[in-house]
Design a protein around this motif. Structure first.
Motif, PDB file in Angstrom:
ATOM      1  N   UNK A  58     -20.621  35.621 -20.330  1.00 30.38           N
ATOM      2  CA  UNK A  58     -19.147  34.952 -20.272  1.00 30.38           C
ATOM      3  C   UNK A  58     -18.443  35.984 -20.030  1.00 30.38           C
ATOM      4  N   UNK A  59     -19.128  36.940 -20.865  1.00 30.23           N
ATOM      5  CA  UNK A  59     -17.693  37.875 -21.059  1.00 30.23           C
ATOM      6  C   UNK A  59     -17.768  39.498 -20.560  1.00 30.23           C
ATOM      7  N   UNK A  60     -18.294  38.889 -19.770  1.00 32.31           N
ATOM      8  CA  UNK A  60     -18.162  40.649 -18.858  1.00 32.31           C
ATOM      9  C   UNK A  60     -19.611  40.875 -18.994  1.00 32.31           C
ATOM     10  N   UNK A  61     -19.982  42.996 -18.692  1.00 32.77           N
ATOM     11  CA  UNK A  61     -20.935  43.252 -18.586  1.00 32.77           C
ATOM     12  C   UNK A  61     -20.442  44.740 -20.054  1.00 32.77           C
ATOM     13  N   UNK A  62     -20.881  44.694 -21.111  1.00 41.64           N
ATOM     14  CA  UNK A  62     -20.723  45.132 -22.135  1.00 41.64           C
ATOM     15  C   UNK A  62     -21.132  46.655 -21.224  1.00 41.64           C
ATOM     16  N   UNK A  63     -20.055  47.732 -21.876  1.00 40.73           N
ATOM     17  CA  UNK A  63     -20.140  48.888 -21.252  1.00 40.73           C
ATOM     18  C   UNK A  63     -21.704  49.513 -22.555  1.00 40.73           C
ATOM     19  N   UNK A  64     -22.509  50.349 -20.963  1.00 40.15           N
ATOM     20  CA  UNK A  64     -23.051  51.043 -21.397  1.00 40.15           C
ATOM     21  C   UNK A  64     -24.381  50.540 -20.679  1.00 40.15           C
ATOM     22  N   UNK A  65     -25.037  49.174 -20.569  1.00 39.51           N
ATOM     23  CA  UNK A  65     -25.450  47.683 -20.480  1.00 39.51           C
ATOM     24  C   UNK A  65     -25.506  48.230 -18.894  1.00 39.51           C
ATOM     25  N   UNK A  78     -33.006  45.141  -4.721  1.00 42.60           N
ATOM     26  CA  UNK A  78     -31.775  44.831  -5.954  1.00 42.60           C
ATOM     27  C   UNK A  78     -30.477  45.527  -6.177  1.00 42.60           C
ATOM     28  N   UNK A  79     -29.410  45.630  -6.294  1.00 42.69           N
ATOM     29  CA  UNK A  79     -28.773  45.327  -7.406  1.00 42.69           C
ATOM     30  C   UNK A  79     -29.208  45.900  -8.642  1.00 42.69           C
ATOM     31  N   UNK A  80     -28.534  46.770  -9.437  1.00 38.48           N
ATOM     32  CA  UNK A  80     -28.414  46.997 -10.750  1.00 38.48           C
ATOM     33  C   UNK A  80     -26.700  48.205 -11.071  1.00 38.48           C
ATOM     34  N   UNK A  81     -26.709  47.086 -12.128  1.00 38.90           N
ATOM     35  CA  UNK A  81     -25.007  47.155 -12.322  1.00 38.90           C
ATOM     36  C   UNK A  81     -25.105  48.064 -13.342  1.00 38.90           C
ATOM     37  N   UNK A  82     -23.989  48.716 -14.077  1.00 37.73           N
ATOM     38  CA  UNK A  82     -23.963  49.327 -14.872  1.00 37.73           C
ATOM     39  C   UNK A  82     -22.410  49.673 -15.377  1.00 37.73           C
ATOM     40  N   UNK A  83     -22.162  49.593 -16.332  1.00 36.78           N
ATOM     41  CA  UNK A  83     -20.480  50.119 -16.956  1.00 36.78           C
ATOM     42  C   UNK A  83     -20.601  51.273 -17.408  1.00 36.78           C
ATOM     43  N   UNK A  84     -19.627  52.116 -16.912  1.00 36.94           N
ATOM     44  CA  UNK A  84     -20.010  53.451 -17.617  1.00 36.94           C
ATOM     45  C   UNK A  84     -18.739  53.305 -18.407  1.00 36.94           C
ATOM     46  N   UNK A  98     -25.217  58.418 -21.380  1.00 33.71           N
ATOM     47  CA  UNK A  98     -26.519  58.372 -20.733  1.00 33.71           C
ATOM     48  C   UNK A  98     -27.368  56.722 -21.222  1.00 33.71           C
ATOM     49  N   UNK A  99     -26.706  55.804 -21.733  1.00 31.08           N
ATOM     50  CA  UNK A  99     -27.329  54.557 -21.549  1.00 31.08           C
ATOM     51  C   UNK A  99     -27.564  54.410 -20.646  1.00 31.08           C
ATOM     52  N   UNK A 100     -25.917  53.791 -19.493  1.00 32.19           N
ATOM     53  CA  UNK A 100     -26.159  53.702 -18.412  1.00 32.19           C
ATOM     54  C   UNK A 100     -27.596  53.438 -17.405  1.00 32.19           C
ATOM     55  N   UNK A 101     -27.573  55.351 -17.631  1.00 30.57           N
ATOM     56  CA  UNK A 101     -28.921  55.934 -16.940  1.00 30.57           C
ATOM     57  C   UNK A 101     -30.627  54.716 -17.565  1.00 30.57           C
ATOM     58  N   UNK A 102     -30.370  55.210 -19.386  1.00 28.84           N
ATOM     59  CA  UNK A 102     -31.186  53.928 -19.471  1.00 28.84           C
ATOM     60  C   UNK A 102     -31.613  52.549 -19.593  1.00 28.84           C
ATOM     61  N   UNK A 103     -30.677  53.002 -20.051  1.00 29.66           N
ATOM     62  CA  UNK A 103     -30.939  50.877 -19.139  1.00 29.66           C
ATOM     63  C   UNK A 103     -31.038  50.542 -17.758  1.00 29.66           C
TER      64      UNK A 103
END
Ligand code: AR6
Length: 172
Positions: A58-65, A78-84, A98-103
């Motif tokens: 609801x509050x969006x996707x946090x940076x790094x997730x 699939x599309x995996x959305x991540x926020x740099x 780094x968390x973007x790639x790891x998650x």
């Protein structure tokens, strides 16, 4: 053993199990890779993102997730959305990049993906210097990629990005 490969081209044309989108926290689209993925993949992806926003995000996707949706009409599953992170000269946000790639890799593994394609996250609108972005991408994926992921493909949009990833692969 996961193989790291480099391709010059568009993320929207990759026949892989999962493509990663360099999104923003709204999950509702934007420019760059994000715009290209939504344009090529069609409205199903945006509909899935809206469903996420109506539920757990609801509050969006946090940076790094990272979070996955359908890939719509893309030649991927699939599309995996991540926020740099937005690059900063006063604060070191490398751990978030780094968390973007790891998650994203963790979610790809949960989905059973064997092939995954990444763009150079944060190196466009978000201003991350390409050489440093490539170094973080390559070192994180080398450290984190594991079964069932067999191939991690970095898809670089221009020659300069391709060269930066070549250097990072050679150095790491
Ligand atoms: N395929 C592969 N790489 C691409 C493509 C493509 N089709 N198009 C651009 N690139 P950016 P960011 C490269 O700006 O910096 C969006 O508006 C591009 O040359 O897409 O993480 C989102 O909604 C660059 O090297 O992502 C966010 O608001 C890299 O992909 C924000 O931009 C990343 O550039 C995210 O900014």
């Amino acid at each position: 053993m996961t193989t790291l490969t480099l391709v010059r081209g568009s993320i929207t044309e990759q026949h892989v199990d999962a493509v990663v989108n360099a999104a923003n926290s709204s999950l509702l689209g934007g420019g760059g890779v994000d715009g290209a993925i939504h344009r090529a993949g069609g409205p199903e992806i945006l509909a899935a993102c809206r469903t996420l926003r109506a539920g757990h995000y609801g509050r969006g996707l946090a940076t790094g997730q990272a979070v996955a949706t359908t890939a719509g009409r893309l030649p991927a599953e699939h599309v995996i959305h991540t926020v740099g992170p937005v690059h900063s000269t006063t604060e070191d946000r490398s751990a978030l990049l780094a968390s973007c790639y790891r998650e994203s890799l963790r979610i790809a593994a949960d989905l059973g993906a064997r092939t995954i394609a990444f763009p150079a996250i944060s190196t466009g609108v978000y201003g991350w210097p390409m050489d440093d972005g490539a170094r973080i991408a390559v070192s994180t994926v080398r450290a984190e990629a594991a079964a069932p992921v067999e191939e991690v493909r970095f898809v670089l949009f221009d020659e300069a990005a391709y060269r930066a990833f070549e250097r990072a692969l050679a150095a790491d």
